[in-house]
Scaffold this motif. Structure first.
Motif, short mmCIF file in Angstrom:
data_model
loop_
_atom_site.label_atom_id
_atom_site.label_comp_id
_atom_site.label_asym_id
_atom_site.label_seq_id
_atom_site.Cartn_x
_atom_site.Cartn_y
_atom_site.Cartn_z
N ALA A 266 -10.99 4.98 -2.25
CA ALA A 266 -10.21 3.74 -2.38
C ALA A 266 -10.46 3.10 -3.74
O ALA A 266 -11.58 3.09 -4.23
CB ALA A 266 -10.58 2.78 -1.27
N ASP A 267 -9.39 2.57 -4.32
CA ASP A 267 -9.47 1.93 -5.63
C ASP A 267 -9.84 0.46 -5.45
O ASP A 267 -10.65 -0.08 -6.18
CB ASP A 267 -8.13 2.06 -6.33
N LEU A 268 -9.19 -0.16 -4.47
CA LEU A 268 -9.43 -1.57 -4.18
C LEU A 268 -10.06 -1.67 -2.80
O LEU A 268 -9.52 -1.14 -1.83
CB LEU A 268 -8.11 -2.33 -4.21
N ILE B 23 -7.35 -0.01 -0.42
CA ILE B 23 -6.07 0.45 -0.96
C ILE B 23 -6.36 1.54 -1.99
O ILE B 23 -7.24 1.37 -2.85
CB ILE B 23 -5.30 -0.73 -1.60
N ASP B 24 -5.63 2.64 -1.89
CA ASP B 24 -5.87 3.78 -2.77
C ASP B 24 -5.20 3.59 -4.12
O ASP B 24 -4.24 2.85 -4.26
CB ASP B 24 -5.34 5.06 -2.12
N SER B 25 -5.71 4.32 -5.09
CA SER B 25 -5.14 4.30 -6.43
C SER B 25 -3.69 4.81 -6.39
O SER B 25 -3.40 5.80 -5.73
CB SER B 25 -5.99 5.18 -7.34
N GLY B 26 -2.80 4.10 -7.09
CA GLY B 26 -1.41 4.55 -7.17
C GLY B 26 -0.57 4.20 -5.95
O GLY B 26 0.59 4.61 -5.87
N GLU B 27 -1.11 3.45 -5.01
CA GLU B 27 -0.33 3.08 -3.83
C GLU B 27 0.68 1.98 -4.15
O GLU B 27 0.50 1.19 -5.07
CB GLU B 27 -1.26 2.55 -2.73
N MET B 28 1.74 1.94 -3.35
CA MET B 28 2.65 0.79 -3.32
C MET B 28 2.37 0.13 -1.98
O MET B 28 2.96 0.46 -0.96
CB MET B 28 4.09 1.27 -3.42
N PHE B 29 1.39 -0.79 -2.01
CA PHE B 29 0.94 -1.40 -0.76
C PHE B 29 1.67 -2.72 -0.56
O PHE B 29 1.72 -3.55 -1.47
CB PHE B 29 -0.57 -1.63 -0.80
N GLY C 135 2.20 4.85 -12.49
CA GLY C 135 1.10 5.25 -11.63
C GLY C 135 0.15 4.11 -11.31
O GLY C 135 -0.94 4.33 -10.79
N THR C 136 0.54 2.88 -11.63
CA THR C 136 -0.31 1.71 -11.36
C THR C 136 -0.32 1.39 -9.87
O THR C 136 0.68 1.60 -9.18
CB THR C 136 0.24 0.49 -12.13
N THR C 137 -1.45 0.92 -9.37
CA THR C 137 -1.51 0.46 -7.98
C THR C 137 -0.76 -0.86 -7.87
O THR C 137 -1.06 -1.80 -8.62
CB THR C 137 -2.98 0.25 -7.55
N PHE C 138 0.22 -0.92 -6.99
CA PHE C 138 1.00 -2.15 -6.78
C PHE C 138 0.63 -2.74 -5.44
O PHE C 138 0.56 -2.02 -4.45
CB PHE C 138 2.52 -1.84 -6.74
#
Lengths: 273, 358
Positions: free
Chosen positions: B2-4, B26-32, B184-187
């Motif tokens: 997980a990134d966050l 929240i994982d890296s590169g997710e659109m959460f 590829g940014t986590t949103f």
């Protein structure tokens, strides 16, 4: 009721109490001083620009004008430096505190202007409260009253609310999200202020400077009561022409010159916008 | 990995609790997508991630670094605000370059990156314009470019589409997804609109009263809601109380006001236990003839409304319950308006029964 009927009292007021006096003073400035009542030659009988020539020839008037410029300029900047943090603090205060703080800013208006300036004499004079305080902690007494310092203190004190109110009006309408956006993008508190809050408050700064500078330029009472004998401002020069020398035409000339000096830059500024 | 990572995050406004010991990874590169109604805590969570609110307790870890106590300007996190919050005294290029100037990026490099960001959001020709000369959709894209400029580890989007017209919203949504893929940014996106959440999310976190009611992919949340609240929030209009008659292998239920119903899969509780069943309106059908057998119930139409793609019927069943039936217009029966009082039968397949433990 139509538009012109509603505006009629306004126009009448402006005509009687603004336009007409300006015309009379302008006419007066072209007459000559004579002994008698009234102490000037009949208006518009033989217009003579000699007074305006005297204005440029006698260094006294130019010096007085420069002194006034310095008083107004320094006081406006002092008011800005002191007033901006106060206005910002009020604008950022919790909603329920704001009207109370604004009331505090306006509270001095509830006392007479002359009374408040006279009160400064009590604070600043040689045996006054400030010197008493200095001596109480073992410091030497200072000569404060009847100096330029006292005059600047008085003018800054008297006109500070006129700086704070327009600044507050502008700052209270700022969008807090903009400051958050600045912080979000990496601006620390000072950078956010410098790059966002300050530039967006420029109209308030301009309004505040004008409201302080213009009346301070013609200020008579404060230099007279607190300033030294050297503080010959244009306001004092005007007063002396009128009351001491009974030279009404010359007083009118000084008044006209002051009006033009203040009005022309503003007209030029407006024309450029 | 997980990134966050959010652990035990609690935010209080005076005595009121806005976020209650919230855990989320929240994982890296997710659109959460953080989904929830007003007062659910979704905006509070976003502001806590941005650093605008200090939590009373808990921890926020981003890329292994504890950022809980960092002020907004020191976090590798950027935000697009709901009002966009573009600086009105700067043109578009200066707005987008603001974060880069704060990082001390050289002038020529700023110009290059600003222009490539404006190309990314397809608004290169607006560089010299002031924000007040832009439409809502254009401002939205400039705000996105500005927030992406400092190359944040995490991008927060506060209701990015809510201020846009319906027609513009779909197009902007596609743009958001494309930009997210390309960078590829986590949103992390906040919205109150479940359709929007379903359309864009890699995963959804549904917030309710400061807690996560459910976290999962759009399909999981929609098809296997974890509670009555989730089912209702995701648009299930028919939620009925029932009792378990047979628990396994496939549950058989007694639906109050309807009768026996067959589901697929075992019941979450033993026979005799009470639960709720969600029947999605679009899985129900008006069928011709008499009702007989399981998963069919007779009733009368009380209201009928044309909805464009579907015809929506309110059917009062003989057992007392009322069901909303969304019949596709392509279907023969029930595809037209039905007069109130018409006798009909409602039917549904076993897999349409979503069992909701209390």
């Amino acid at each position: 009721m139509n538009r012109s009927a509603v505006l009629a009292p306004v126009w009448l007021w402006l005509l009687l109490f603004v336009a007409l006096p300006v015309v009379i003073v302008a006419a007066l400035s072209f007459s000559s001083s004579i002994p008698g009542v009234p102490p000037y030659t009949p208006l518009l009988q033989s217009p003579d620009p000699a007074n305006y020539a005297a204005l440029t020839e006698d260094a006294f008037y130019l010096d007085a004008a420069l002194k006034s410029l310095a008083v107004a300029g320094v006081s406006s900047v002092l008011c800005l430096l002191i007033g901006y943090p106060m206005a910002l603090a009020i604008a950022r205060a919790p909603e329920r505190w704001r009207s109370l703080l604004l009331l505090g800013v306006m509270l001095p208006f509830w006392t007479g202007f002359l009374l408040r300036i006279t009160a400064w004499i009590g604070l600043l004079r040689d045996e006054g409260w400030i010197n008493a305080g200095l001596q109480a902690v073992g410091l030497p007494a200072l000569r404060l009253l009847y100096t330029d310092f006292a005059m600047y203190v008085g003018v800054t004190y008297a006109y500070l609310p006129f700086m704070i109110l327009p600044l507050y009006a502008r700052l209270s309408r700022r969008d807090p999200a903009l400051e958050e956006a600045a912080a979000d993008l990496g601006a620390g508190p000072w950078t956010a202020f410098r790059t966002v809050t300050l530039p967006l408050s420029v109209p308030g700064i301009v309004a505040g400077l004008a409201l302080v500078f213009i009346p301070a330029m013609g200020e008579y009472v404060i230099p007279e009561l607190l300033g030294g004998p050297g503080a010959q401002t244009i306001g004092r020069a005007l007063w002396n022409e009128f009351f001491s020398n009974r030279d009404w035409p010359m007083a009118a000339t000084v008044a006209n010159a002051l009006l033009l000096a203040l009005l022309l830059p503003m007209v030029a500024l407006r024309a450029r916008q | 990995m997980a990134d966050l990572e959010i652990a035990g995050l609690t935010v209080r406004y005076g005595p009121a609790i806005a976020l209650d010991r919230l855990d989320l990874a929240i994982d890296s590169g997710e659109m959460f997508v953080l989904l929830g109604g007003s007062g659910s805590g979704k905006t509070t969570l976003l502001r806590a991630l941005g650093g605008f609110i200090q939590p009373a307790a808990g921890r926020i870890m981003l890329a292994g670094q504890d950022i809980t106590a960092l002020p907004p300007h020191r976090r590798p996190v950027n935000t697009t605000f709901q009002s966009y919050a573009l600086f009105p005294h700067m043109n578009v290029a200066d707005n987008v370059g603001f974060g880069l100037r704060r990082q001390g990026v050289p002038r020529a490099e700023i110009a290059r990156r600003v222009s490539s960001l404006l190309d990314l959001v397809r608004r290169g020709e607006f560089a010299g314009r002031r924000p007040d000369a832009l439409s809502g959709g254009q401002r939205q894209r400039v705000a996105l470019a500005r927030a992406l400029a400092p190359r944040p580890r995490l991008l927060l989007l506060d209701e990015p589409l809510s201020a846009l017209d319906r027609s513009l919203r779909e197009q902007t949504r596609q743009e958001l997804l494309r930009v997210q893929r390309e960078t590829g940014t986590t949103f992390v996106l906040v919205t109150h609109d479940q359709d929007e959440a379903l359309a864009v999310a890699s995963r959804i976190g549904l917030l309710h009263d400061g807690r996560l009611a459910q976290v999962g992919t759009p399909a999981e949340i929609y098809e296997r809601p974890a509670s009555r609240f989730v089912a209702a929030f995701m648009g299930a209009a028919n939620i009925l109380p029932g009792t378990v008659r047979t628990a396994a292998p496939d549950a058989v239920l007694d639906l109050h006001g309807i009768g026996p119903a067959q589901a697929t899969g075992p019941a979450p509780i033993a026979a005799g236990g009470a639960l709720h069943v969600a029947l999605r309106p679009e899985r129900l059908r008006i069928v011709p003839g008499e009702a007989h057998g399981m998963n069919t119930a007779p009733g009368t139409v009380t209201d009928s409304a044309y909805r464009g793609g579907t015809m929506d019927h309110q059917v009062r069943l003989q057992g007392g319950a009322t069901l909303l039936v969304s019949q596709p217009l392509a279907d023969g029966v029930g595809a037209g308006l039905l007069a109130p009082g018409s006798a009909v039968a409602v039917s549904w397949p076993p897999e349409a029964c979503v069992l909701l433990p209390e």
